[in-house]
Design a protein around this motif. Structure first.
Motif, PDB file in Angstrom:
ATOM      1  N   UNK A 161       0.933  -1.088  -0.072  1.00 41.22           N
ATOM      2  CA  UNK A 161       0.054  -0.026   0.049  1.00 41.22           C
ATOM      3  C   UNK A 161       0.651   1.166  -0.005  1.00 41.22           C
ATOM      4  N   UNK A 168      -4.060   4.821  -6.930  1.00 46.22           N
ATOM      5  CA  UNK A 168      -4.916   4.218  -6.260  1.00 46.22           C
ATOM      6  C   UNK A 168      -4.767   3.574  -4.773  1.00 46.22           C
ATOM      7  N   UNK A 169      -4.186   4.441  -3.860  1.00 42.02           N
ATOM      8  CA  UNK A 169      -3.691   3.950  -2.688  1.00 42.02           C
ATOM      9  C   UNK A 169      -4.968   3.549  -1.761  1.00 42.02           C
ATOM     10  N   UNK A 170      -6.384   4.045  -2.269  1.00 43.06           N
ATOM     11  CA  UNK A 170      -7.408   3.980  -1.577  1.00 43.06           C
ATOM     12  C   UNK A 170      -8.259   2.325  -2.096  1.00 43.06           C
ATOM     13  N   UNK A 171      -7.433   1.820  -3.001  1.00 48.47           N
ATOM     14  CA  UNK A 171      -8.179   0.669  -3.475  1.00 48.47           C
ATOM     15  C   UNK A 171      -7.631  -0.677  -2.437  1.00 48.47           C
ATOM     16  N   UNK A 172      -7.028  -0.371  -1.325  1.00 50.35           N
ATOM     17  CA  UNK A 172      -6.898  -1.483  -0.499  1.00 50.35           C
ATOM     18  C   UNK A 172      -7.607  -1.509   0.633  1.00 50.35           C
ATOM     19  N   UNK A 173      -7.886  -2.652   1.320  1.00 48.80           N
ATOM     20  CA  UNK A 173      -8.147  -2.642   2.713  1.00 48.80           C
ATOM     21  C   UNK A 173      -7.528  -3.936   3.378  1.00 48.80           C
ATOM     22  N   UNK A 174      -7.466  -3.918   4.530  1.00 46.59           N
ATOM     23  CA  UNK A 174      -6.846  -4.970   5.313  1.00 46.59           C
ATOM     24  C   UNK A 174      -7.645  -5.436   6.535  1.00 46.59           C
ATOM     25  N   UNK A 207      -5.748  -6.944   0.972  1.00 43.13           N
ATOM     26  CA  UNK A 207      -6.610  -6.964   0.034  1.00 43.13           C
ATOM     27  C   UNK A 207      -6.770  -5.912  -1.022  1.00 43.13           C
ATOM     28  N   UNK A 208      -6.559  -6.252  -2.243  1.00 43.01           N
ATOM     29  CA  UNK A 208      -6.767  -5.256  -3.334  1.00 43.01           C
ATOM     30  C   UNK A 208      -7.932  -5.243  -4.158  1.00 43.01           C
ATOM     31  N   UNK A 209      -8.176  -4.676  -5.118  1.00 34.50           N
ATOM     32  CA  UNK A 209      -9.112  -4.746  -5.920  1.00 34.50           C
ATOM     33  C   UNK A 209      -9.761  -6.478  -6.578  1.00 34.50           C
ATOM     34  N   UNK A 210     -10.893  -6.342  -6.712  1.00 39.84           N
ATOM     35  CA  UNK A 210     -11.306  -7.686  -7.051  1.00 39.84           C
ATOM     36  C   UNK A 210     -10.880  -8.904  -6.220  1.00 39.84           C
ATOM     37  N   UNK A 211     -10.802  -8.154  -4.912  1.00 39.61           N
ATOM     38  CA  UNK A 211     -10.531  -9.090  -3.705  1.00 39.61           C
ATOM     39  C   UNK A 211      -9.180  -9.973  -3.927  1.00 39.61           C
TER      40      UNK A 211
ATOM     41  N   UNK B  25      -7.666   5.147  -8.993  1.00 42.69           N
ATOM     42  CA  UNK B  25      -6.310   5.647  -9.002  1.00 42.69           C
ATOM     43  C   UNK B  25      -6.604   6.732 -10.177  1.00 42.69           C
ATOM     44  N   UNK B  28      -5.673  10.820  -7.341  1.00 40.83           N
ATOM     45  CA  UNK B  28      -4.804  10.287  -6.266  1.00 40.83           C
ATOM     46  C   UNK B  28      -4.627  11.435  -5.242  1.00 40.83           C
ATOM     47  N   UNK B 232      -9.204  -2.308   8.159  1.00 41.62           N
ATOM     48  CA  UNK B 232      -9.003  -1.025   7.873  1.00 41.62           C
ATOM     49  C   UNK B 232      -9.021  -0.697   6.422  1.00 41.62           C
ATOM     50  N   UNK B 237     -13.858  -0.710  -2.092  1.00 41.40           N
ATOM     51  CA  UNK B 237     -12.998  -0.417  -2.928  1.00 41.40           C
ATOM     52  C   UNK B 237     -12.399  -1.794  -3.714  1.00 41.40           C
ATOM     53  N   UNK B 238     -12.792  -2.871  -2.794  1.00 42.22           N
ATOM     54  CA  UNK B 238     -12.112  -4.185  -3.464  1.00 42.22           C
ATOM     55  C   UNK B 238     -13.327  -4.941  -4.301  1.00 42.22           C
TER      56      UNK B 238
END
Lengths: 239, 239
Positions: A161, A168-174, A207-211, B25, B28, B232, B237-238
């Motif tokens: 990240x 696209x730093x928002x395209x992640x979640x954890x 986890x990124x886009x498309x899981x 993205x 940004x 988090x 977004x995923x």
DNA sequence: AAGTGGTCTAGACCACTGA
DNA sequence: CAGTGGTCTAGACCACTTG
């Protein structure tokens, strides 16, 4: 007590007044607020101004609205906490341990949903305080031959990240799991601790886009590393 | 992919469109959004409608605004987690252990900022799963002779925020420390575990108005209790 | 001076709720 | 039916940023 809000915009005054009523218990969960029309009259404000105040309260989680009926005081959620989990360890020294490309063990394979022959990049780090190890951090990323950004990963030393922060730093979640464990031999060695030394362990899946599973990491923390701090509720209510 | 939002209100469409740009993205962190005037033209919407969309993005933490300059994409905070910490243990059975009024030890005395002769109510609870203890929970509240709500406390079995839920339940906030420890003899006995069994320990301080310390509690959790889950980022977004 | 967002107003139409 | 909130518009004045 007396709030200095004479210079505040009108919609903020209204918000604060209702907030104070809720914090003081003059308005309690389930109670209906004054209607928009009543508040317009009470504060000689336009509808939009009143609605702005009500919307702000809703965003703060203090109220909810039921179209056709009215605005109501919400129920507080005292079991939802915020935790700031510093990944950078800015106050500690850091030491790289190893950087490998290897075949993952089952835990990592399952977490990242990898095929049988897929390799991973492994970055392990030791976090020190005053020269003594206090935490051990291991991270895994799928290794795609052909698009190896290893240098970037190493430079940032953390999860993608950060390396990807410019796109696209928002395209992640954890997701993170926190538990207590005793150290495996590898961890004992890294932390120079005994086998009965209790560790706070955080396992984190990125986890990124498309899981797509982008990264998986585990952080082993000795008591000397410090505890995790979490907060819940409205601190302002205590003032 | 194609979002079904033809029936959505205009301001939601605008919000979603900009959100999608940020998640993808195309916008940004640090980038300036289109100005209100530009968005009004782009969507043939009024200023208020556009502003409603922008306000929503701001509330979601995706943007911030700089008066006189414009709207900007924010930086994501990947280290701020949400943790739901169930206090009720709805899926477990519960068993009361002891309810005492006693003189607190130093840890409790310090946490609750008690005078030397002050007493506390101690409620300890064992949480079971399938008949086996998985967590041990101890809570302390200042004991004020004359206003003892012990019965209510016992009935709710948890912290006063529940007992007080009908009056100003928002007027509390809590701080929690999470760490890993080995059990003291008292805890070993309660959990029927060995001295080298690592426990996840959460210490929680409940604070009321005027920063009054209202309660202090510790929860000792065996691995069988389950791990803490934290998240988090923006799950949407995923998708 | 031109462009930006911040505040506030007045009015319109709609959908839902409840007696 | 009257009362409630949800959406949307048009226009005004202000303070700040930039050139």
């Amino acid at each position: 007590m007396a709030r200095q809000n004479s210079g505040e915009p009108l919609h903020v005054k209204i918000t604060d007044a209702i907030r104070a009523d809720i914090f003081a218990g003059r308005l309690n969960p389930g109670d209906m607020l004054s209607s928009e029309a009543a508040l317009m009259a009470q504060y000689t404000a336009s509808r939009d101004t009143v609605r702005k105040s009500l919307k702000e309260l809703e965003h703060q989680g203090l109220t909810y609205t039921w179209p056709g009926k009215g605005y109501f005081v919400a129920k507080p959620e005292h079991n939802l906490f915020s935790v700031f989990f510093p990944d950078e360890d800015s106050q500690h020294e850091q030491k790289y341990h190893t950087i490998y490309v290897e075949h993952p063990d089952d835990e990592v394979k399952e977490a990242l949903e990898l095929g049988p022959k897929k390799q991973v990049i492994k970055i392990s780090r030791i976090i020190l305080t005053g020269g003594r190890p206090v935490a051990y951090d291991v991270k895994f990323m799928p290794y795609d031959r052909g698009t190896p950004l290893i240098e970037a990963e190493i430079q940032y030393a953390v999860f993608p990240e950060i390396a990807a922060a410019k796109t696209a730093p928002f395209a992640f979640y954890t997701e993170m799991d926190i538990c207590a464990e005793l150290p495996r031999p590898e961890v004992q060695k890294a932390l120079k601790c005994g086998e009965n030394s209790p560790l706070l362990v955080a396992r984190r899946l990125l986890i990124g886009q498309n899981h797509k599973k982008i990264g998986y990491g585990t952080k082993y923390m000795l008591p000397e590393y410090g505890s995790l701090r979490a907060t819940s509720g409205y601190k302002e209510a205590a003032e």
